[in-house]
Design an enzyme around this catalytic site. Structure first.
Site, PDB file in Angstrom:
ATOM      1  N   GLU A 105       7.528  -7.283   2.001  1.00  0.00           N
ATOM      2  CA  GLU A 105       6.507  -7.184   2.978  1.00  0.00           C
ATOM      3  C   GLU A 105       5.812  -8.477   1.857  1.00  0.00           C
ATOM      4  O   GLU A 105       5.230  -8.926   3.084  1.00  0.00           O
ATOM      5  CB  GLU A 105       5.624  -5.868   1.915  1.00  0.00           C
ATOM      6  CG  GLU A 105       6.694  -4.623   2.820  1.00  0.00           C
ATOM      7  CD  GLU A 105       6.296  -4.357   4.368  1.00  0.00           C
ATOM      8  OE1 GLU A 105       4.935  -5.411   4.967  1.00  0.00           O
ATOM      9  OE2 GLU A 105       6.682  -3.966   5.084  1.00  0.00           O
TER      10      GLU A 105
ATOM     11  N   LYS B 277       0.955  -0.603  -0.778  1.00  0.00           N
ATOM     12  CA  LYS B 277       0.265  -0.345  -0.260  1.00  0.00           C
ATOM     13  C   LYS B 277       0.914   1.574   0.320  1.00  0.00           C
ATOM     14  O   LYS B 277       1.579   1.395   0.726  1.00  0.00           O
ATOM     15  CB  LYS B 277      -0.600  -0.534   1.273  1.00  0.00           C
ATOM     16  CG  LYS B 277      -2.022   1.103   1.250  1.00  0.00           C
ATOM     17  CD  LYS B 277      -2.796   0.863   3.140  1.00  0.00           C
ATOM     18  CE  LYS B 277      -3.892   2.224   2.528  1.00  0.00           C
ATOM     19  NZ  LYS B 277      -4.438   1.898   3.765  1.00  0.00           N
TER      20      LYS B 277
ATOM     21  N   LYS C 222      -1.867  -1.977  -3.748  1.00  0.00           N
ATOM     22  CA  LYS C 222      -2.848  -0.274  -3.508  1.00  0.00           C
ATOM     23  C   LYS C 222      -2.275   0.475  -4.255  1.00  0.00           C
ATOM     24  O   LYS C 222      -0.765   1.141  -2.693  1.00  0.00           O
ATOM     25  CB  LYS C 222      -4.016  -0.556  -2.335  1.00  0.00           C
ATOM     26  CG  LYS C 222      -4.742   0.964  -1.966  1.00  0.00           C
ATOM     27  CD  LYS C 222      -5.864   1.038  -0.704  1.00  0.00           C
ATOM     28  CE  LYS C 222      -6.264   2.153  -1.188  1.00  0.00           C
ATOM     29  NZ  LYS C 222      -7.173   1.675   0.099  1.00  0.00           N
TER      30      LYS C 222
ATOM     31  N   ARG D 200     -10.499  10.017   0.798  1.00  0.00           N
ATOM     32  CA  ARG D 200     -10.520  10.737   1.905  1.00  0.00           C
ATOM     33  C   ARG D 200     -11.137  12.144   1.950  1.00  0.00           C
ATOM     34  O   ARG D 200     -11.846  12.146   3.766  1.00  0.00           O
ATOM     35  CB  ARG D 200      -8.996  11.311   1.946  1.00  0.00           C
ATOM     36  CG  ARG D 200      -7.710   9.820   2.515  1.00  0.00           C
ATOM     37  CD  ARG D 200      -5.996  10.406   2.660  1.00  0.00           C
ATOM     38  NE  ARG D 200      -5.500   9.334   2.268  1.00  0.00           N
ATOM     39  CZ  ARG D 200      -3.917   9.333   2.629  1.00  0.00           C
ATOM     40  NH1 ARG D 200      -3.354  10.295   2.300  1.00  0.00           N
ATOM     41  NH2 ARG D 200      -2.724   7.905   2.773  1.00  0.00           N
TER      42      ARG D 200
ATOM     43  N   SER E 186     -10.337   5.734  -5.328  1.00  0.00           N
ATOM     44  CA  SER E 186     -11.025   6.583  -5.942  1.00  0.00           C
ATOM     45  C   SER E 186     -10.969   7.505  -7.050  1.00  0.00           C
ATOM     46  O   SER E 186     -11.730   7.974  -7.667  1.00  0.00           O
ATOM     47  CB  SER E 186     -11.857   6.837  -4.948  1.00  0.00           C
ATOM     48  OG  SER E 186     -10.470   7.871  -3.714  1.00  0.00           O
TER      49      SER E 186
ATOM     50  N   TYR F  64     -14.614   0.841  -7.926  1.00  0.00           N
ATOM     51  CA  TYR F  64     -16.033   1.636  -7.977  1.00  0.00           C
ATOM     52  C   TYR F  64     -17.021   1.552  -9.375  1.00  0.00           C
ATOM     53  O   TYR F  64     -18.024   1.477  -8.687  1.00  0.00           O
ATOM     54  CB  TYR F  64     -15.433   2.772  -7.604  1.00  0.00           C
ATOM     55  CG  TYR F  64     -14.985   3.440  -6.198  1.00  0.00           C
ATOM     56  CD1 TYR F  64     -15.484   3.723  -4.750  1.00  0.00           C
ATOM     57  CD2 TYR F  64     -13.458   3.076  -5.778  1.00  0.00           C
ATOM     58  CE1 TYR F  64     -14.723   3.824  -3.725  1.00  0.00           C
ATOM     59  CE2 TYR F  64     -12.896   3.191  -4.327  1.00  0.00           C
ATOM     60  CZ  TYR F  64     -13.308   3.660  -4.018  1.00  0.00           C
ATOM     61  OH  TYR F  64     -13.174   4.290  -2.563  1.00  0.00           O
TER      62      TYR F  64
END
Length: 232
Positions: free
Chosen positions: A139, A93, A154, A103, A180, A219
């Site tokens: 990670e 991320k 992301k 946000r 978004s 979305y």
């Protein structure tokens, strides 16, 4: 609980993070001098994950990017008898500029604190540097060793190389988040007549699949499902 009662066969994924409930907008607990308290945050993430599992979540998704939280959540879930609940870790991320619309809607951007507190102005202390490619591999190795069932990248389109890298280095399912800002850009361009929204959106989703994603969070999910089913 309401969703599980009404639709018992639906798979429910929940987000594990503190930023929606944190007055300063950070994913972790912030000390007065501005240091993010990793281990203290992980303790509350574990409590949150167990609470969500008890409510009926099938998969919990830690999006906070604290170190060691996947293993800690796995142990906490198992200890409370939720061995069947999966973990979709936000493995890569990035501290991205593409989160803005979300946000703003959630009012979760970092905020200045009281006079005696130093609040970091962004989330770069714990989210990944967009310029750093190899950190995603470290990670991923850590998350897999700690018990992640799915690993997420992301945002999506700017990080297709990272999606491919994880796909080539693990047998776990890879998910990608079409965030978004990416959605808003396509919507805005379509509204101005600059591109065909359906074609552009489906091409973007196809690119995620081509790069190696097994799951896509977007979305556009409802619209894409209708387009793929042949509806206008």
């Amino acid at each position: 609980m309401l969703l599980k009662d009404a639709f018992p066969d639906v798979e429910i994924y929940t987000d594990v993070a503190l930023d929606p409930y944190n007055s300063d907008g950070h994913d972790g607990i912030v000390r007065d001098d501005g240091v993010i308290l990793n281990d203290e945050t992980v303790e509350y993430l574990c409590r949150q994950a167990v609470s969500q599992a008890e409510a009926g979540a099938d998969c919990v998704s830690p999006s906070d990017m604290m170190d060691g939280r996947v293993g800690a959540i796995r142990r906490a879930l198992d200890r409370e008898g939720h061995t069947h609940v999966s973990i979709m870790s936000y493995t890569a991320k990035y501290a991205s500029a593409f989160y803005g619309p979300f946000r703003d809607a959630l009012a979760s951007a970092p905020k200045a604190g009281q006079a005696h507190r130093r609040i970091p102005p962004n989330k770069k202390e714990y989210q990944m540097d967009p310029a750093n490619y190899r950190e995603a591999l470290r990670e991923a190795a850590a998350d897999e060793a700690e018990g992640a069932d799915i690993m997420m990248v992301k945002p999506g389109m700017p990080y297709l190389d990272v999606v491919r890298s994880l796909r080539d280095n693990t047998s776990l399912p890879i998910s990608v988040y079409h965030v978004s800002g990416e959605y808003a850009m396509l919507k805005a361009a379509a509204e101005r007549g600059w591109l065909n929204e359906k074609d552009a959106a489906l091409e973007a989703l196809m690119c995620f699949r081509r790069a190696g994603a097994d799951l896509i969070l977007t979305y556009y999910s409802v619209e894409a499902a209708k387009w793929l089913a042949g509806e206008k």
